[in-house]
Design an enzyme around this catalytic site. Sequence first.
Site, PDB file in Angstrom:
ATOM      1  N   ARG B  58       0.813  -1.208   0.000  1.00 25.54           N
ATOM      2  CA  ARG B  58       0.000   0.000   0.000  1.00 25.54           C
ATOM      3  C   ARG B  58       0.852   1.266   0.000  1.00 25.54           C
ATOM      4  O   ARG B  58       0.636   2.157  -0.820  1.00 25.54           O
ATOM      5  CB  ARG B  58      -0.899   0.000   1.233  1.00 25.54           C
ATOM      6  CG  ARG B  58      -1.703  -1.266   1.368  1.00 25.54           C
ATOM      7  CD  ARG B  58      -2.116  -1.464   2.803  1.00 25.54           C
ATOM      8  NE  ARG B  58      -2.999  -0.392   3.247  1.00 25.54           N
ATOM      9  CZ  ARG B  58      -4.309  -0.488   3.279  1.00 25.54           C
ATOM     10  NH1 ARG B  58      -4.891  -1.602   2.903  1.00 25.54           N
ATOM     11  NH2 ARG B  58      -5.049   0.504   3.690  1.00 25.54           N
ATOM     12  N   THR B  59       1.784   1.356   0.937  1.00 26.38           N
ATOM     13  CA  THR B  59       2.569   2.579   1.043  1.00 26.38           C
ATOM     14  C   THR B  59       3.405   2.793  -0.216  1.00 26.38           C
ATOM     15  O   THR B  59       3.502   3.896  -0.744  1.00 26.38           O
ATOM     16  CB  THR B  59       3.473   2.527   2.283  1.00 26.38           C
ATOM     17  OG1 THR B  59       2.664   2.215   3.401  1.00 26.38           O
ATOM     18  CG2 THR B  59       4.165   3.852   2.515  1.00 26.38           C
ATOM     19  N   LYS B  86      23.351  -9.676  -0.497  1.00 24.82           N
ATOM     20  CA  LYS B  86      24.731 -10.001  -0.882  1.00 24.82           C
ATOM     21  C   LYS B  86      25.727  -9.401   0.096  1.00 24.82           C
ATOM     22  O   LYS B  86      26.922  -9.388  -0.162  1.00 24.82           O
ATOM     23  CB  LYS B  86      25.020  -9.469  -2.292  1.00 24.82           C
ATOM     24  CG  LYS B  86      24.162 -10.111  -3.362  1.00 24.82           C
ATOM     25  CD  LYS B  86      24.437  -9.457  -4.705  1.00 24.82           C
ATOM     26  CE  LYS B  86      23.356  -9.816  -5.723  1.00 24.82           C
ATOM     27  NZ  LYS B  86      23.263  -8.819  -6.788  1.00 24.82           N
ATOM     28  N   ARG B 108      11.854   2.773   3.320  1.00 25.05           N
ATOM     29  CA  ARG B 108      11.301   2.036   4.465  1.00 25.05           C
ATOM     30  C   ARG B 108      12.343   1.022   4.903  1.00 25.05           C
ATOM     31  O   ARG B 108      12.991   0.380   4.066  1.00 25.05           O
ATOM     32  CB  ARG B 108      10.009   1.315   4.081  1.00 25.05           C
ATOM     33  CG  ARG B 108       9.564   0.341   5.162  1.00 25.05           C
ATOM     34  CD  ARG B 108       8.187  -0.202   4.927  1.00 25.05           C
ATOM     35  NE  ARG B 108       7.179   0.811   5.201  1.00 25.05           N
ATOM     36  CZ  ARG B 108       5.877   0.548   5.293  1.00 25.05           C
ATOM     37  NH1 ARG B 108       5.449  -0.690   5.135  1.00 25.05           N
ATOM     38  NH2 ARG B 108       5.019   1.499   5.531  1.00 25.05           N
ATOM     39  N   HIS B 136       6.570   7.015  11.175  1.00 22.11           N
ATOM     40  CA  HIS B 136       5.976   6.825   9.854  1.00 22.11           C
ATOM     41  C   HIS B 136       5.243   8.130   9.563  1.00 22.11           C
ATOM     42  O   HIS B 136       4.025   8.218   9.675  1.00 22.11           O
ATOM     43  CB  HIS B 136       5.014   5.632   9.894  1.00 22.11           C
ATOM     44  CG  HIS B 136       4.528   5.184   8.547  1.00 22.11           C
ATOM     45  ND1 HIS B 136       4.813   5.874   7.388  1.00 22.11           N
ATOM     46  CD2 HIS B 136       3.779   4.120   8.174  1.00 22.11           C
ATOM     47  CE1 HIS B 136       4.241   5.250   6.366  1.00 22.11           C
ATOM     48  NE2 HIS B 136       3.617   4.186   6.817  1.00 22.11           N
TER      49      HIS B 136
END
Lengths: 425, 316
Positions: B58-59, B86, B108, B136
Amino acid sequence: MTTTLFTNARLIDPEAGTDAPGWLLIEGGAIKATGAGEAPKADATVDCGGKCLAPGIVDIGVKVCEPGERHKESYRSAGLAAAAGGVTTMVTRPDTLPSIDSPETLEFVGRRANAAGPVNVRPMAALTKGREGREMTEIGFLMDAGAVAFTDCDNVISNTKVFQRALTYARGLGALVIAHPQEPGLSAGAAATSGKFASLRGIPAVSPMAERMGIDRDIALLEMTGARYHADQITTARALPALERAKRNGLDITAGTSIHHLTLNELDVADYRTFFKVKPPLRSEEDRQAVVEALRTGLIDTLSSMHTPQDEESKRLPFEEAASGAVALETLLPAAMRLYHAGDLDMPTLFRAMALNPAKRLGLPGGRLAEGAPADLVLFDPDKPFVMDRATLRSKSKNTPFDGQRMQGRVLATYVGGAQVYEAE
Amino acid sequence: MTFAQSHLLGIEPLSPPEITTILDLADQYVDLNRRDVKHSDALAGLTQINMFFENSTRTQASFEIAGKRLGADVMNMAMQASSIKKGETLIDTAMTLNAMHPDLLVVRHPHSGAVDLLSQKVNCAVLNAGDGRHEHPTQALLDALTIRRAKGRLHRLNIAICGDIAHSRVARSNILLLGKMENRIRLIGPPTLMPSGIADFGVEVYDDMEEGLRDVDVVMMLRLQRERMDGGFIPSEREYYFRYGLDAEKLAFAKEDAIVMHPGPMNRGVEIDGEIADDINRSVIQEQVEMGVAVRMAAMDLLARNLRAKPREVLA
């Protein structure tokens, strides 16, 4: 034998509890006499210019990253840093790669240390093999090879039966066990002390109560076993009454703390500054003040740098992932001067905690200004101001939380066994 | 217009006028988004990179649409699948991306403070799309816009935030924002899901939901973040639903016109009753999603203006 006279000094004698003008005479690597007034004749004279002359610091819990991570710190770089910081004896930690848990690895350390360093090195050894908390190490052989204490460092032996047996066996040999008082289940994954600050920053945190639970368990084990025990770092107010009771009840227990917990608090982490991530995490201001007071009264016996070198790669990470620890061999004394200038602790008290008590606890001859004691000395100016620049540190790793901070107090010269190992430019 | 930030890392550094500036501009973008032709050139020529080190549908979609509607060149990087696996460090990844001259980085990350760290190493505007359990900010801003449009104001409201406060960055950002705008905040949840030191946050704490919901204007539900549970915070989902799930009975304690919010994705039957979530008279959950795009457009627009106004420093 040649004699050297230190005149015009401000003598800090932690044993006598004095801080007074005087002179000090050394002969053949040992202290011969101290006094005030008329000084005796000597082959050489050092004019201290009224600055402080104190016993060299005996620092319990220095991490030198040999074997395993020499790029972080070697015996040579640590020795230079120690000399520049007035530390004349490094009591080194066994939490290397691999751990120092056998007479063979201990011998390696001894060889490296003697070849490389200008200061005394007294190694500690692991209490359990691989510091895994399962089987005890060869405590007897390790003592013969020169181990002054046994510790699994910040690995708490969570199996209480294993710890009880190790303590019992160590008591039989008169070995000193150093433990990290912490309830490991509660502190697992924590990177800060729980409270408003950690919650706002969203950092996983541990209650300060975990330290008290750790010391409570260890004290109960001491009552069972009668072992000689030293808590590496007591950092919270809540742990102090238990320590006080244990001492009053005659258990063979002492405790230390670190310079970072005495001079910094949890808010210093600010915007996730990982150089302020130490283990246990920095505490609240109330805890810091309580620990300073406990050091003043002598309830907490020793003050260490808990020197823990970490390279940039292990610190330049998100706070939770970053490695713990800070270098402090060179900043221990200037940071301790903050407590002196703030009027919290006087000079004899500081050197009782940094030199006399650690030496006494480990059965080492240094840490005092008495006749016959080794001439391990630090000459320092407690007032000299400077701005800490981490690039100037002699340690290979530069992870100091004091970078860029104003400090007061600089080492002018350091002597080990009467020989000068450091002189300020 | 007041907006002096060069990044949007959290609500904490924002002043109340800056928050109002974002919301005012977002209101305009709501109008734009409701037109047939939803396009502006505010970010034309700029490159926006979405770096998601943690799963998000969603974000990420919301940021992508926001960027595209403003004319930016948007690129998504699923970081879980790439170089982090990696062994590349966050800083190395940041430096590598920085060399490609992005203008807006949307990040994020599962660890608190990671976005802050990354912002120190790049010379573009960084937007925090959620870091660990820290902040957030765009979620709090979209919640604020939703409340302001539904209630006509964003001050002197009684607002209840319910559920897993301890693990929620949404809760932290909302507490900060709604506090700055002078609302009364109540936190409702079992004590095991409250962060420590909560008494010092300037909020009221309730463990009884009916008592906590009494006369509130806004009910903000949080997702019960099962993936964050180490185990043992609550005895079972059904007991949680019985005590803290929002149903009609509990909602009756709130004001008659109280709105119900949820940042999504919802666990129907765990923290919220399905009927409440779908009640168009009470639930503003769909509006929240709509406001999300507008708020992100506003935030990126404002950051881009500041970016263009200043000569870009060259990082060594």
